[in-house]
Scaffold this motif. Structure first.
Motif, short mmCIF file in Angstrom:
data_model
loop_
_atom_site.label_atom_id
_atom_site.label_comp_id
_atom_site.label_asym_id
_atom_site.label_seq_id
_atom_site.Cartn_x
_atom_site.Cartn_y
_atom_site.Cartn_z
N GLY A 82 0.78 -1.23 0.00
CA GLY A 82 0.00 0.00 0.00
C GLY A 82 0.81 1.28 0.00
O GLY A 82 0.25 2.36 0.17
N ARG A 83 2.11 1.19 -0.21
CA ARG A 83 3.00 2.35 -0.17
C ARG A 83 3.88 2.38 -1.42
O ARG A 83 4.03 1.39 -2.11
N MET A 84 4.55 3.53 -1.64
CA MET A 84 5.52 3.61 -2.73
C MET A 84 6.76 2.80 -2.34
O MET A 84 7.02 2.60 -1.15
N SER A 85 7.51 2.37 -3.33
CA SER A 85 8.72 1.60 -3.05
C SER A 85 9.76 2.46 -2.34
O SER A 85 9.82 3.68 -2.53
N ALA A 86 10.57 1.82 -1.51
CA ALA A 86 11.62 2.52 -0.78
C ALA A 86 12.64 3.18 -1.71
O ALA A 86 13.06 4.32 -1.46
N PRO A 87 13.04 2.53 -2.82
CA PRO A 87 13.98 3.21 -3.73
C PRO A 87 13.38 4.49 -4.34
O PRO A 87 14.10 5.49 -4.50
N MET A 88 12.09 4.49 -4.67
CA MET A 88 11.47 5.71 -5.20
C MET A 88 11.42 6.79 -4.13
O MET A 88 11.67 7.96 -4.42
N ARG A 89 11.12 6.40 -2.91
CA ARG A 89 11.11 7.38 -1.81
C ARG A 89 12.48 8.05 -1.70
O ARG A 89 12.59 9.27 -1.57
N SER A 90 13.54 7.27 -1.80
CA SER A 90 14.90 7.82 -1.74
C SER A 90 15.16 8.78 -2.89
O SER A 90 15.70 9.88 -2.68
N TYR A 91 14.80 8.37 -4.10
CA TYR A 91 15.04 9.22 -5.27
C TYR A 91 14.32 10.56 -5.13
O TYR A 91 14.91 11.62 -5.37
N LEU A 104 3.10 11.24 -12.57
CA LEU A 104 3.27 10.11 -11.68
C LEU A 104 2.53 8.89 -12.20
O LEU A 104 1.43 9.01 -12.75
N PHE A 105 3.12 7.72 -11.99
CA PHE A 105 2.40 6.48 -12.25
C PHE A 105 2.84 5.41 -11.29
O PHE A 105 3.93 5.46 -10.72
N CYS A 106 1.95 4.45 -11.08
CA CYS A 106 2.28 3.31 -10.24
C CYS A 106 1.64 2.05 -10.81
O CYS A 106 0.66 2.12 -11.57
N THR A 107 2.23 0.93 -10.46
CA THR A 107 1.69 -0.37 -10.83
C THR A 107 1.42 -1.14 -9.55
O THR A 107 2.14 -0.97 -8.55
N MET A 108 0.37 -1.96 -9.58
CA MET A 108 -0.01 -2.65 -8.34
C MET A 108 -0.64 -4.00 -8.64
O MET A 108 -1.29 -4.18 -9.67
N GLY A 109 -0.42 -4.92 -7.73
CA GLY A 109 -1.06 -6.21 -7.83
C GLY A 109 -2.46 -6.19 -7.28
O GLY A 109 -3.34 -6.90 -7.75
N GLY A 110 -2.71 -5.35 -6.30
CA GLY A 110 -4.02 -5.28 -5.66
C GLY A 110 -4.59 -3.88 -5.69
O GLY A 110 -5.13 -3.44 -6.69
N SER A 111 -4.42 -3.15 -4.58
CA SER A 111 -4.99 -1.81 -4.47
C SER A 111 -3.96 -0.87 -3.84
O SER A 111 -2.85 -1.27 -3.54
N GLY A 112 -4.37 0.38 -3.66
CA GLY A 112 -3.51 1.36 -3.02
C GLY A 112 -2.91 2.38 -3.96
O GLY A 112 -2.17 3.26 -3.52
N GLY A 113 -3.22 2.29 -5.24
CA GLY A 113 -2.62 3.20 -6.21
C GLY A 113 -2.89 4.66 -5.95
O GLY A 113 -1.98 5.49 -6.01
N ALA A 114 -4.13 5.00 -5.63
CA ALA A 114 -4.48 6.41 -5.40
C ALA A 114 -3.71 6.97 -4.21
O ALA A 114 -3.20 8.10 -4.26
N ASP A 115 -3.59 6.18 -3.16
CA ASP A 115 -2.84 6.64 -1.97
C ASP A 115 -1.36 6.81 -2.28
O ASP A 115 -0.73 7.76 -1.81
#
Length: 167
Positions: A82-91, A104-115
């Protein structure tokens, strides 16, 4: 130099597939965030989820491209727990003062994209000109291509209107 830089992190290759297709659609430069520590296997997966849940950054290699040289920087991340990846947070933490405009874009297996998209925008301290979240199953089946084309069109409209304003 191209006006758009796409910066992404991908552990499994799903986010990388989207980034490559978007780079082709936008005529953008592409930069993969390189994790210093590998995230392979079960321990890598568990460490990824743990860092994401705790909102911890990761150690990443220095980027090759300078975001300040681009009109747009598009950031892409997988959704982990449900969160952004740690490497992206660092960048983002390291480079955010150099961003002019972001997408911005994200990929997800389940949910949490909007957050995740909201959290990325807040960490950048900028509103994105465009954003999208994609489900892994749609990326793997190529059903995401119309969404990606719409995202690229949104970016082109903003880019073209800024170019016209400068002329």
């Amino acid at each position: 130099m191209k006006p758009v830089l796409i910066v992404y992190y991908s552990r499994s290759g799903v986010t990388a597939k989207v980034a490559a297709a978007l780079a082709q659609a936008c005529g953008a430069d592409l930069e993969r965030i390189q994790d210093v520590r590998p995230r392979t296997g079960v321990t890598g997966y568990l460490r990824s989820a743990w860092q994401a849940l705790r909102r911890q950054p990761a150690d990443i290699a220095a980027p090759e491209h300078r975001p300040a040289d681009y009109l747009f920087v598009i950031l892409g991340t997988p959704v982990w727990a449900g969160r952004m990846s740690a490497p992206m947070r660092s960048y983002i933490r390291q480079q955010r003062e150099h961003f002019r405009r972001i997408g911005l874009f994200c990929t997800m297996g389940g949910s949490g994209g909007a957050d995740v998209l909201t959290a990325m925008a807040e960490l950048c301290n900028k509103l994105p000109v465009a954003s999208m979240s994609l489900r892994q199953r749609d990326v793997l089946s190529d059903a995401y291509m119309p969404t990606l084309a719409g995202f690229a069109d949104e970016l082109a409209v903003v880019r073209d209107s800024e170019a016209a304003a400068k002329a």
